[in-house]
Design a protein around this motif. Structure first.
Motif, PDB file in Angstrom:
ATOM      1  N   LEU A 179     -57.060 -36.379 -79.959  1.00 34.01           N
ATOM      2  CA  LEU A 179     -57.162 -36.849 -78.610  1.00 34.01           C
ATOM      3  C   LEU A 179     -58.119 -37.816 -78.247  1.00 34.01           C
ATOM      4  O   LEU A 179     -58.124 -38.698 -77.278  1.00 34.01           O
ATOM      5  N   SER A 180     -59.159 -37.939 -79.182  1.00 34.67           N
ATOM      6  CA  SER A 180     -60.262 -39.091 -79.126  1.00 34.67           C
ATOM      7  C   SER A 180     -59.449 -40.370 -79.102  1.00 34.67           C
ATOM      8  O   SER A 180     -59.787 -41.453 -78.340  1.00 34.67           O
ATOM      9  N   GLY A 181     -58.494 -40.555 -79.989  1.00 30.77           N
ATOM     10  CA  GLY A 181     -57.736 -41.881 -80.045  1.00 30.77           C
ATOM     11  C   GLY A 181     -56.941 -42.238 -78.714  1.00 30.77           C
ATOM     12  O   GLY A 181     -56.863 -43.246 -78.219  1.00 30.77           O
ATOM     13  N   THR A 182     -56.147 -41.086 -78.298  1.00 33.29           N
ATOM     14  CA  THR A 182     -55.560 -41.222 -76.890  1.00 33.29           C
ATOM     15  C   THR A 182     -56.334 -41.604 -75.862  1.00 33.29           C
ATOM     16  O   THR A 182     -56.301 -42.309 -74.945  1.00 33.29           O
ATOM     17  N   ALA A 183     -57.575 -40.753 -75.687  1.00 39.48           N
ATOM     18  CA  ALA A 183     -58.348 -40.957 -74.648  1.00 39.48           C
ATOM     19  C   ALA A 183     -58.988 -42.392 -74.787  1.00 39.48           C
ATOM     20  O   ALA A 183     -59.530 -42.841 -73.741  1.00 39.48           O
ATOM     21  N   LEU A 184     -59.537 -42.709 -76.014  1.00 36.50           N
ATOM     22  CA  LEU A 184     -59.924 -44.457 -76.087  1.00 36.50           C
ATOM     23  C   LEU A 184     -59.143 -45.341 -75.416  1.00 36.50           C
ATOM     24  O   LEU A 184     -59.326 -46.282 -74.978  1.00 36.50           O
ATOM     25  N   PHE A 185     -57.560 -45.154 -75.823  1.00 39.81           N
ATOM     26  CA  PHE A 185     -56.733 -46.019 -75.491  1.00 39.81           C
ATOM     27  C   PHE A 185     -56.749 -45.834 -73.780  1.00 39.81           C
ATOM     28  O   PHE A 185     -56.447 -46.951 -73.118  1.00 39.81           O
ATOM     29  N   ASN A 186     -56.612 -44.642 -73.383  1.00 39.48           N
ATOM     30  CA  ASN A 186     -56.532 -44.515 -71.794  1.00 39.48           C
ATOM     31  C   ASN A 186     -57.740 -45.196 -71.216  1.00 39.48           C
ATOM     32  O   ASN A 186     -57.717 -45.809 -70.305  1.00 39.48           O
ATOM     33  N   LEU A 187     -59.011 -44.997 -71.912  1.00 35.41           N
ATOM     34  CA  LEU A 187     -60.347 -45.826 -71.507  1.00 35.41           C
ATOM     35  C   LEU A 187     -59.978 -47.142 -71.386  1.00 35.41           C
ATOM     36  O   LEU A 187     -60.549 -47.963 -70.229  1.00 35.41           O
ATOM     37  N   ALA A 188     -59.531 -47.924 -72.502  1.00 33.30           N
ATOM     38  CA  ALA A 188     -59.332 -49.328 -72.554  1.00 33.30           C
ATOM     39  C   ALA A 188     -58.477 -49.604 -71.384  1.00 33.30           C
ATOM     40  O   ALA A 188     -58.764 -50.730 -70.541  1.00 33.30           O
ATOM     41  N   CYS A 189     -57.512 -49.071 -71.079  1.00 30.70           N
ATOM     42  CA  CYS A 189     -56.557 -49.469 -69.989  1.00 30.70           C
ATOM     43  C   CYS A 189     -57.241 -49.145 -68.336  1.00 30.70           C
ATOM     44  O   CYS A 189     -56.986 -49.919 -67.891  1.00 30.70           O
ATOM     45  N   ASN A 190     -57.848 -48.062 -68.336  1.00 29.65           N
ATOM     46  CA  ASN A 190     -58.651 -47.837 -67.120  1.00 29.65           C
ATOM     47  C   ASN A 190     -59.939 -48.644 -66.934  1.00 29.65           C
ATOM     48  O   ASN A 190     -60.154 -49.324 -65.779  1.00 29.65           O
ATOM     49  N   MET A 191     -60.249 -49.316 -67.767  1.00 31.68           N
ATOM     50  CA  MET A 191     -61.555 -50.532 -67.749  1.00 31.68           C
ATOM     51  C   MET A 191     -60.780 -51.717 -67.095  1.00 31.68           C
ATOM     52  O   MET A 191     -61.255 -52.298 -66.334  1.00 31.68           O
ATOM     53  N   GLN A 192     -59.613 -52.181 -67.672  1.00 26.41           N
ATOM     54  CA  GLN A 192     -58.894 -53.348 -67.133  1.00 26.41           C
ATOM     55  C   GLN A 192     -58.511 -52.959 -65.861  1.00 26.41           C
ATOM     56  O   GLN A 192     -58.235 -53.731 -64.858  1.00 26.41           O
ATOM     57  N   ALA A 193     -57.841 -51.612 -65.478  1.00 22.96           N
ATOM     58  CA  ALA A 193     -57.286 -51.322 -64.147  1.00 22.96           C
ATOM     59  C   ALA A 193     -58.326 -51.574 -62.880  1.00 22.96           C
ATOM     60  O   ALA A 193     -57.901 -51.820 -61.649  1.00 22.96           O
ATOM     61  N   ILE A 194     -59.652 -51.325 -63.446  1.00 23.78           N
ATOM     62  CA  ILE A 194     -60.674 -51.858 -62.218  1.00 23.78           C
ATOM     63  C   ILE A 194     -60.801 -53.183 -61.975  1.00 23.78           C
ATOM     64  O   ILE A 194     -60.818 -53.488 -60.686  1.00 23.78           O
ATOM     65  N   HIS A 195     -60.437 -54.023 -62.725  1.00 18.12           N
ATOM     66  CA  HIS A 195     -60.489 -55.717 -62.413  1.00 18.12           C
ATOM     67  C   HIS A 195     -59.253 -55.745 -61.543  1.00 18.12           C
ATOM     68  O   HIS A 195     -59.115 -56.853 -60.719  1.00 18.12           O
ATOM     69  N   PHE A 196     -57.952 -55.230 -61.933  1.00 19.06           N
ATOM     70  CA  PHE A 196     -56.742 -55.511 -61.328  1.00 19.06           C
ATOM     71  C   PHE A 196     -56.913 -54.940 -59.746  1.00 19.06           C
ATOM     72  O   PHE A 196     -56.248 -55.651 -58.879  1.00 19.06           O
ATOM     73  N   GLU A 197     -57.598 -53.606 -60.002  1.00 20.35           N
ATOM     74  CA  GLU A 197     -57.595 -52.995 -58.385  1.00 20.35           C
ATOM     75  C   GLU A 197     -58.600 -53.922 -57.441  1.00 20.35           C
ATOM     76  O   GLU A 197     -58.538 -53.813 -56.254  1.00 20.35           O
ATOM     77  N   ASN A 198     -59.644 -54.756 -58.089  1.00 22.13           N
ATOM     78  CA  ASN A 198     -60.498 -55.460 -57.327  1.00 22.13           C
ATOM     79  C   ASN A 198     -60.104 -56.974 -57.177  1.00 22.13           C
ATOM     80  O   ASN A 198     -60.724 -57.804 -56.587  1.00 22.13           O
ATOM     81  N   TYR A 199     -59.009 -57.248 -57.699  1.00 25.32           N
ATOM     82  CA  TYR A 199     -58.482 -58.442 -57.564  1.00 25.32           C
ATOM     83  C   TYR A 199     -58.351 -58.935 -56.216  1.00 25.32           C
ATOM     84  O   TYR A 199     -58.515 -60.080 -55.688  1.00 25.32           O
ATOM     85  N   GLY A 200     -57.761 -58.019 -55.347  1.00 24.76           N
ATOM     86  CA  GLY A 200     -57.574 -58.399 -53.927  1.00 24.76           C
ATOM     87  C   GLY A 200     -58.663 -58.621 -53.076  1.00 24.76           C
ATOM     88  O   GLY A 200     -58.766 -59.535 -52.301  1.00 24.76           O
ATOM     89  N   LYS A 201     -60.052 -58.014 -53.699  1.00 27.88           N
ATOM     90  CA  LYS A 201     -61.221 -58.523 -53.122  1.00 27.88           C
ATOM     91  C   LYS A 201     -61.721 -59.745 -53.254  1.00 27.88           C
ATOM     92  O   LYS A 201     -62.412 -60.616 -52.583  1.00 27.88           O
ATOM     93  N   LEU A 202     -61.129 -60.429 -54.380  1.00 26.19           N
ATOM     94  CA  LEU A 202     -61.485 -61.905 -54.572  1.00 26.19           C
ATOM     95  C   LEU A 202     -60.920 -62.818 -53.677  1.00 26.19           C
ATOM     96  O   LEU A 202     -61.185 -63.656 -53.453  1.00 26.19           O
ATOM     97  N   LEU A 203     -59.781 -62.454 -53.340  1.00 24.39           N
ATOM     98  CA  LEU A 203     -59.043 -63.124 -52.121  1.00 24.39           C
ATOM     99  C   LEU A 203     -59.770 -63.128 -50.696  1.00 24.39           C
ATOM    100  O   LEU A 203     -59.405 -64.161 -50.057  1.00 24.39           O
ATOM    101  N   GLU A 204     -60.949 -62.465 -50.541  1.00 21.32           N
ATOM    102  CA  GLU A 204     -61.524 -62.314 -49.340  1.00 21.32           C
ATOM    103  C   GLU A 204     -62.369 -63.663 -49.134  1.00 21.32           C
ATOM    104  O   GLU A 204     -62.668 -64.069 -48.567  1.00 21.32           O
ATOM    105  N   ARG A 205     -62.640 -64.196 -50.756  1.00 24.75           N
ATOM    106  CA  ARG A 205     -63.777 -65.173 -50.664  1.00 24.75           C
ATOM    107  C   ARG A 205     -63.221 -66.664 -50.754  1.00 24.75           C
ATOM    108  O   ARG A 205     -61.911 -66.796 -50.868  1.00 24.75           O
ATOM    109  N   ASP A 206     -63.877 -67.564 -49.909  1.00 26.94           N
ATOM    110  CA  ASP A 206     -63.306 -68.795 -49.634  1.00 26.94           C
ATOM    111  C   ASP A 206     -63.391 -69.654 -50.817  1.00 26.94           C
ATOM    112  O   ASP A 206     -64.373 -70.575 -51.258  1.00 26.94           O
ATOM    113  N   LEU A 207     -62.233 -69.664 -51.740  1.00 26.75           N
ATOM    114  CA  LEU A 207     -62.257 -70.129 -53.282  1.00 26.75           C
ATOM    115  C   LEU A 207     -61.087 -71.095 -53.248  1.00 26.75           C
ATOM    116  O   LEU A 207     -59.967 -70.925 -52.438  1.00 26.75           O
TER     117      LEU A 207
END
Length: 432
Positions: free
Chosen positions: A194-222
Motif C-alpha cells: 500500500l505504501s507503493g500505491t499511496a506514493l504513486f497516488n501522492l505523485a499524481c496529486n502533487m501534479q494535479a495541484i498545478h493543473f488545477e491552478n493553471y486557470g489562475k495563471l490565465l488571470e494574469r496579463d502575460l
C-alpha cells in the motif's frame, strides 16, 4: 516621510522572507518524515548496504516468518478444509505484490530521489500556496495508509484469533507466537504494497495541484508564450510520471487480477465447506488488493482528467477575453486601462470536472480588467494557444493507453465479464 516608508517596506519584506523560510522549513520536515517512513520499510536503497538490508528484511519477515508459522500450525482438520493450501496461495500473491512495490519504488527513489520523484523542487521558492498544498498532500499519504490498514488489520486479527481457537494447540504460548508471527508478516507485506500505491497516488496529486491552478495563471496579463511554456512543462512532467510508474502500475494490476481470479476459482470450485477459518483470508486479501488498485487508478484517472480539462479552461478563457474585448471596443470603452466593470460583471466562471469521486467543483475567476485591456495577447495568439492546448491534452498513459474514466469503465466491464465467465464454469445448478 521617505525614511518611515522605506522602513515599513523593509519590515514587510523581512516578514515576507520569514514566512517563506518558515513554509520551506515545514515542507522540509514533511518530506523528511515521509523519507524516514520509506527508509524504515526499505524503499530508500541508496547504497549496497541499505539494499541488502532491505531485501534481507523482506526475505525474513515477509517470506520465512509466515512460511514457518504456517508449517508449525498443523492441525488434523487442516487438510480436510484445505487451510494450508489456501494460506499458501494468499501468501504468494501478497509477497509478489510487495516485491513489485519494493522493487519499482526503490528504483525510482534511488535514481531520482524523493523530491524529484514527487517534483517538489520544481516550484521551490515560489508562492506559499503550493507548499501548503504539498504539505496537505504528504499528510494525506499517511492518512490513507492509516484509514485502510487499520480496519484490515483488525479484520485480520479477528480471523487469526478465531483460527487459533479452532486449531486448539496444547500450549497457549505456541498459539500466541503463531498469531504474532502471522500478523507481523502480514502487516509488513501490506504496508509495503500500500505504501507503493499511496506514493504513486501522492505523485499524481502533487501534479494535479498545478493543473488545477493553471486557470489562475490565465488571470494574469502575460504573454501567450508564457502560458504555452507552462503547459508544456506540466505535460512534460506528467509524461515523466507515466514513464516512471507505468511498469509498476501494469504489474500490480496484472498480479491483482490473477490473484482475484485464483481466489474466485478456489472458493467457487471448492466442494468442501467454506468458512472464516479456511476462506477468511480471501476476504482480507481481496480488500487490500482492490484498495491498492483503486488508489492507483483513481490517481491516474484524476490527473488525466485535470490535464484534459485544461483545454476547456483555455477555450473558455479565450472566448470571454475575445467577446468582452469586442464588446468594450464597440461601446467605446477605452482599452488602455479604463474601467470595464459596467460591461464586465465580476463573477466566477465555474469549471465542473464532472467528478464521481466526491471532488469539489473548482472555480477559475473571469479575466481581470487589465487582462481584457492588454494588447500583448492578440486574437490570433490566443487562438493558436487554444489550438495547441486542445491538440496536446496529455494524461497518464501506460504504453500509449491513457488512463481516464473511459478506460477505467472498460476495465471494469472486462473484469466483470471474466468474473461471470468463471462463475459460469464453476457454479452449476442441478434440477431433479
Amino acid at each position: 516621510m521617505a525614511a518611515p516608508q522605506a522602513r515599513r517596506t523593509e519590515d514587510s519584506t523581512s516578514i515576507r522572507v520569514a514566512l517563506i523560510d518558515e513554509a520551506d522549513t515545514q515542507l522540509d520536515k514533511s518530506l523528511h518524515r515521509l523519507e524516514s517512513f520509506l527508509r524504515f520499510f526499505g524503499f530508500c536503497q541508496y547504497s549496497p548496504v541499505s539494499t541488502i538490508l532491505s531485501w534481507l528484511a523482506y526475505a525474513v519477515i515477509g517470506v520465512a516468518l509466515p512460511v514457518i508459522a504456517i508449517r508449525f500450525s498443523y492441525c488434523s482438520n487442516c487438510e480436510k478444509y484445505q487451510i494450508r493450501v489456501f494460506e499458501l496461495e494468499i501468501l504468494t500473491s501478497q509477497l509478489i505484490l510487495a516485491a513489485i512495490s519494493l522493487l519499482c519504488i526503490s528504483h525510482n527513489l534511488r535514481k531520482y530521489g524523493l523530491r524529484n520523484t514527487l517534483f517538489v523542487d520544481r516550484y521551490h521558492g515560489h508562492t506559499i500556496q503550493f507548499r501548503d498544498e504539498y504539505i496537505k498532500k504528504i499528510n494525506g499519504f499517511f492518512r490513507v495508509l492509516i484509514v485502510w490498514i487499520l480496519p484490515c488489520f483488525l479484520l485480520k486479527t479477528a480471523r487469526e484469533v478465531v483460527r487459533v481457537i479452532y486449531l486448539r494447540h496444547d500450549l497457549w504460548w505456541h498459539s500466541v507466537i503463531l498469531v504474532l508471527a502471522l500478523l507481523v508478516s502480514w502487516t509488513y507485506s501490506i504496508i509495503i504494497y500500500l505504501s507503493g500505491t499511496a506514493l504513486f497516488n501522492l505523485a499524481c496529486n502533487m501534479q494535479a495541484i498545478h493543473f488545477e491552478n493553471y486557470g489562475k495563471l490565465l488571470e494574469r496579463d502575460l504573454d501567450v508564450s508564457v502560458y504555452i511554456e507552462e503547459h508544456t512543462r506540466l505535460t512534460h512532467y506528467l509524461s515523466k510520471i507515466s514513464h516512471r510508474f507505468r511498469i509498476f502500475l501494469l504489474l500490480e494490476f496484472l498480479v491483482v487480477t490473477a490473484s482475484q481470479f485464483i481466489s474466485l476459482l478456489q472458493t467457487t470450485g471448492n466442494v468442501g465447506i467454506l468458512n472464516i477459518i479456511n476462506a477468511g483470508d480471501f476476504v482480507v486479501c481481496s480488500i487490500v488488493e482492490v484498495v491498492g488498485i483503486i488508489l492507483c487508478l483513481h490517481a491516474a484517472a484524476k490527473i488525466s482528467h485535470r490535464a484534459q480539462g485544461v483545454g476547456s479552461v483555455a477555450s473558455r478563457w479565450h472566448a470571454f477575453v475575445t467577446s468582452f474585448s469586442n464588446d468594450a471596443s464597440q461601446m467605446g470603452t477605452p482599452t488602455n486601462g479604463g474601467n470595464l466593470e459596467p460591461a464586465y460583471p465580476t463573477c466566477a466562471l465555474p469549471i465542473s470536472y464532472s467528478e464521481s469521486d466526491l471532488e469539489s467543483v473548482d472555480y477559475v475567476p473571469m479575466p481581470t480588467n487589465t487582462q481584457l485591456a492588454s494588447h500583448a495577447s492578440s486574437y490570433h495568439k490566443r487562438q493558436a494557444f487554444v489550438s495547441y492546448v486542445q491538440s496536446n491534452l496529455g494524461g497518464f498513459s501506460v504504453f500509449g493507453w491513457t488512463i481516464d474514466r473511459m478506460l477505467v469503465n472498460t476495465i471494469f466491464f472486462i473484469e466483470l465479464s471474466l468474473v461471470f465467465f468463471v462463475l459460469g464454469k464453476t457454479i452449476t445448478i442441478t434440477t431433479k
